[in-house]
Enzyme design. Structure first.
Site, PDB file in Angstrom:
ATOM      1  N   GLY A   1      -9.527  -6.955   8.291  1.00 52.93           N
ATOM      2  CA  GLY A   1      -8.474  -6.238   8.995  1.00 52.93           C
ATOM      3  C   GLY A   1      -8.187  -6.903  10.333  1.00 52.93           C
ATOM      4  O   GLY A   1      -7.395  -7.851  10.420  1.00 52.93           O
TER       5      GLY A   1
ATOM      6  N   TYR B   1      -6.365  10.533   4.308  1.00 50.47           N
ATOM      7  CA  TYR B   1      -4.972  10.883   4.003  1.00 50.47           C
ATOM      8  C   TYR B   1      -4.908  11.743   2.728  1.00 50.47           C
ATOM      9  O   TYR B   1      -5.940  12.166   2.197  1.00 50.47           O
ATOM     10  CB  TYR B   1      -4.119   9.611   3.939  1.00 50.47           C
ATOM     11  CG  TYR B   1      -4.079   8.946   5.299  1.00 50.47           C
ATOM     12  CD1 TYR B   1      -3.478   9.591   6.378  1.00 50.47           C
ATOM     13  CD2 TYR B   1      -4.703   7.717   5.527  1.00 50.47           C
ATOM     14  CE1 TYR B   1      -3.483   9.020   7.654  1.00 50.47           C
ATOM     15  CE2 TYR B   1      -4.701   7.137   6.795  1.00 50.47           C
ATOM     16  CZ  TYR B   1      -4.086   7.799   7.851  1.00 50.47           C
ATOM     17  OH  TYR B   1      -4.102   7.248   9.106  1.00 50.47           O
TER      18      TYR B   1
ATOM     19  N   ARG C   1      -7.727   2.225  -3.036  1.00 52.77           N
ATOM     20  CA  ARG C   1      -8.669   2.100  -1.929  1.00 52.77           C
ATOM     21  C   ARG C   1      -9.418   3.399  -1.683  1.00 52.77           C
ATOM     22  O   ARG C   1      -8.825   4.479  -1.682  1.00 52.77           O
ATOM     23  CB  ARG C   1      -7.877   1.747  -0.661  1.00 52.77           C
ATOM     24  CG  ARG C   1      -8.758   1.489   0.527  1.00 52.77           C
ATOM     25  CD  ARG C   1      -8.004   0.905   1.693  1.00 52.77           C
ATOM     26  NE  ARG C   1      -8.839  -0.100   2.322  1.00 52.77           N
ATOM     27  CZ  ARG C   1      -8.803  -0.418   3.614  1.00 52.77           C
ATOM     28  NH1 ARG C   1      -7.929   0.134   4.414  1.00 52.77           N
ATOM     29  NH2 ARG C   1      -9.632  -1.316   4.100  1.00 52.77           N
TER      30      ARG C   1
ATOM     31  N   GLN D   1       0.842  -1.198   0.000  1.00 52.44           N
ATOM     32  CA  GLN D   1       0.000   0.000   0.000  1.00 52.44           C
ATOM     33  C   GLN D   1       0.882   1.255   0.000  1.00 52.44           C
ATOM     34  O   GLN D   1       1.714   1.447   0.892  1.00 52.44           O
ATOM     35  CB  GLN D   1      -0.935   0.021   1.216  1.00 52.44           C
ATOM     36  CG  GLN D   1      -1.998   1.112   1.058  1.00 52.44           C
ATOM     37  CD  GLN D   1      -2.902   1.256   2.254  1.00 52.44           C
ATOM     38  OE1 GLN D   1      -2.440   1.312   3.392  1.00 52.44           O
ATOM     39  NE2 GLN D   1      -4.206   1.354   2.028  1.00 52.44           N
TER      40      GLN D   1
HETATM   41  C1  LIG Z   1      -4.202  -1.565  13.582  1.00 51.80           C
HETATM   42  C2  LIG Z   1      -4.822  -1.047  12.309  1.00 51.80           C
HETATM   43  C3  LIG Z   1      -4.038  -0.399  11.377  1.00 51.80           C
HETATM   44  C4  LIG Z   1      -4.599   0.044  10.160  1.00 51.80           C
HETATM   45  N1  LIG Z   1      -3.789   0.605   9.210  1.00 51.80           N
HETATM   46  C5  LIG Z   1      -4.276   0.882   7.979  1.00 51.80           C
HETATM   47  C6  LIG Z   1      -3.409   1.259   6.920  1.00 51.80           C
HETATM   48  O1  LIG Z   1      -2.172   1.343   7.057  1.00 51.80           O
HETATM   49  N2  LIG Z   1      -3.991   1.519   5.709  1.00 51.80           N
HETATM   50  C7  LIG Z   1      -5.346   1.427   5.500  1.00 51.80           C
HETATM   51  O2  LIG Z   1      -5.820   1.678   4.388  1.00 51.80           O
HETATM   52  N3  LIG Z   1      -6.174   1.034   6.492  1.00 51.80           N
HETATM   53  C8  LIG Z   1      -5.672   0.736   7.705  1.00 51.80           C
HETATM   54  N4  LIG Z   1      -6.521   0.259   8.683  1.00 51.80           N
HETATM   55  C9  LIG Z   1      -7.931   0.011   8.367  1.00 51.80           C
HETATM   56  C10 LIG Z   1      -8.145  -1.456   7.980  1.00 51.80           C
HETATM   57  O3  LIG Z   1      -7.516  -1.753   6.737  1.00 51.80           O
HETATM   58  C11 LIG Z   1      -9.639  -1.799   7.864  1.00 51.80           C
HETATM   59  O4  LIG Z   1     -10.206  -0.924   6.931  1.00 51.80           O
HETATM   60  C12 LIG Z   1     -10.364  -1.649   9.196  1.00 51.80           C
HETATM   61  O5  LIG Z   1      -9.678  -2.341  10.227  1.00 51.80           O
HETATM   62  C13 LIG Z   1     -11.805  -2.204   9.096  1.00 51.80           C
HETATM   63  O6  LIG Z   1     -11.785  -3.570   8.732  1.00 51.80           O
HETATM   64  P1  LIG Z   1     -12.061  -4.730   9.835  1.00 51.80           P
HETATM   65  O7  LIG Z   1     -13.427  -4.437  10.406  1.00 51.80           O
HETATM   66  O8  LIG Z   1     -12.014  -6.020   9.073  1.00 51.80           O
HETATM   67  O9  LIG Z   1     -10.988  -4.603  10.889  1.00 51.80           O
HETATM   68  C14 LIG Z   1      -5.980  -0.142   9.910  1.00 51.80           C
HETATM   69  C15 LIG Z   1      -6.765  -0.769  10.887  1.00 51.80           C
HETATM   70  C16 LIG Z   1      -6.209  -1.231  12.049  1.00 51.80           C
HETATM   71  C17 LIG Z   1      -7.078  -1.956  13.059  1.00 51.80           C
END
Ligand SMILES: Cc1cc2nc3c(=O)[nH]c(=O)nc-3n(C[C@H](O)[C@H](O)[C@H](O)COP(=O)(O)O)c2cc1C
Length: 368
Positions: free
Chosen positions: A321, A181, A228, A101
């Site tokens: 995630g 961002y 994304r 990413q």
């Molecule tokens: C610890 C953590 C770090 C994350 N870092 C990023 C990231 O670097 N880039 C991004 O697009 N989303 C990031 N996210 C968002 C996740 O990609 C995802 O969209 C979010 O956790 C919701 O999905 P889930 O319900 O399956 O956890 C992060 C989420 C978490 C929990």
């Protein structure tokens, strides 16, 4: 056991994914070395999760100026590329596929990362958010409005990072145009009040994204570029929606059909936006009919909901995630209908292997 759509193979451009379970990009802040390069720790972490149909790595800064969090890895130096090479070859050795990413945080940063200089953004508007600096959480500041020269440089930084990614063995790149961002800051009127060719109309505000895609495709095949979007992000990461927000995303997604991209990765709303008049509460339902390519959906999914969305034709794959933090063998657990391990929020961003590479696989889980 009933056949699960999540476990079926997926043709994505010229790649064949082993299943439709995608590891969502997640910042884990463990590149705590002077180079901000991935190390054996990241090799181990991603290899443990290589049975995903596709891994999308944590956000990786495309330049020094793009950073906004401590200990995040980059993809702009030789040392970082060396580190990533070890990650990609280990994942490939396990039969996995991995995209990096590409990240520029824009105004979600702090002068502490930039030798006292202001972070760059489309406009000089403080997101009134927090930046996670080497000295802990600090209030964000009013950023510097990017000059046209700085916009051009940033587009080249994305291009260069994609070239580096390809050299480092990644199967492709995901442009991080989401979650408040830099690129998202360009799209929204509340964060972009420019009066030049990058501000004003929806076409102008979204132009930088297409310029970045056009630049990246000079370096890597178009069908290895994903991106994304999080259209209904509101009240988080300094973002707020207005009546032009969803029309801007409609425009972007419609226009993406002119490209032969690897995929579009969409997030359902991160929080309850049912009271926000401008918000779209059902992202996949709105955009599946509009986007003609491969669609990955994310946010708040479990096995049942993921299988349902694919079987109803609302998405081709599902990105998980937090479940991937604590379940390195998520695919196998889905296959066996096994219970999932809980994630520990306290170790999301802490250094070392604790809460990172020490979540056991199923066979090693003690039987009760
Ligand atoms: C610890 C953590 C770090 C994350 N870092 C990023 C990231 O670097 N880039 C991004 O697009 N989303 C990031 N996210 C968002 C996740 O990609 C995802 O969209 C979010 O956790 C919701 O999905 P889930 O319900 O399956 O956890 C992060 C989420 C978490 C929990």
């Amino acid at each position: 056991m009933e056949k699960q759509p999540l476990l079926e193979k997926l043709k994505m451009g010229d790649l064949l994914l082993n299943n439709r379970v995608v590891m969502a990009p997640m910042t884990r802040s463990r590149a705590d070395n002077p180079d901000n390069a991935p190390t054996e720790l990241q090799v181990n972490y991603y290899t443990q999760r290589a049975s995903a149909g596709l891994i999308i790595t944590e956000g990786s800064q495309i330049s020094k100026k793009a950073v906004g969090y401590i200990n995040t890895p980059g993809i702009h130096t030789a040392a970082q590329m060396e580190g990533w090479k070890k990650v990609t070859s280990a994942v490939h050795a396990q039969g996995g596929k991995i995209f990096v990413q590409l990240w520029h945080v824009g105004r979600i940063s702090h002068p502490d990362f930039h030798n006292g200089e202001l972070p760059l953004a489309p406009s000089a508007i403080n997101p009134n958010s927090k930046a996670y600096t080497p000295k802990g959480f600090k209030e964000t500041v009013t950023p510097k409005e990017m000059s046209l020269e700085e916009i051009k440089e940033t587009i080249q930084d994305f291009r260069n990072a994609a070239k580096n990614a390809w050299t480092a063995g990644f199967d492709g790149v995901e442009i991080h145009s989401s979650n408040g961002y830099l690129l998202h800051q360009f799209f929204n009127r509340t964060s972009n009040v420019r009066t030049d060719e990058y501000g004003g109309s929806i076409t102008n505000r979204t132009k930088i994204l297409f310029e970045i895609i056009d630049a990246i495709k000079k370096e890597i095949p178009e069908n290895r570029i994903g991106l994304r979007l999080n259209p209904s992000l509101h009240g988080l990461f300094g973002m707020s929606m207005d009546e032009e927000t969803i029309p801007a995303f409609d425009h972007i997604i419609e226009k993406l059909n002119d490209y032969d991209l690897a995929y579009l990765h969409l997030s359902e709303p991160f929080n309850d936006v049912s009271e926000i008049p401008y918000a779209e509460t059902n992202i996949a339902e709105r955009y599946r009919p509009l986007f003609k390519g491969t669609l990955i959906i994310n946010a708040g999914f479990d096995k049942e909901k993921g299988n349902r969305f694919i079987s109803e034709g609302l998405a081709d794959a599902v990105a998980f995630g937090k479940p991937y933090i604590s379940n390195p063998d998520l695919v196998e657990r889905f296959r066996q209908d096994a219970p999932l391990a809980e994630w520990d929020q306290d170790t999301f961003y802490t250094p070392g292997s604790k809460g990172y590479t020490d979540y056991p696989k199923l066979e090693a889980t003690p039987q009760s």
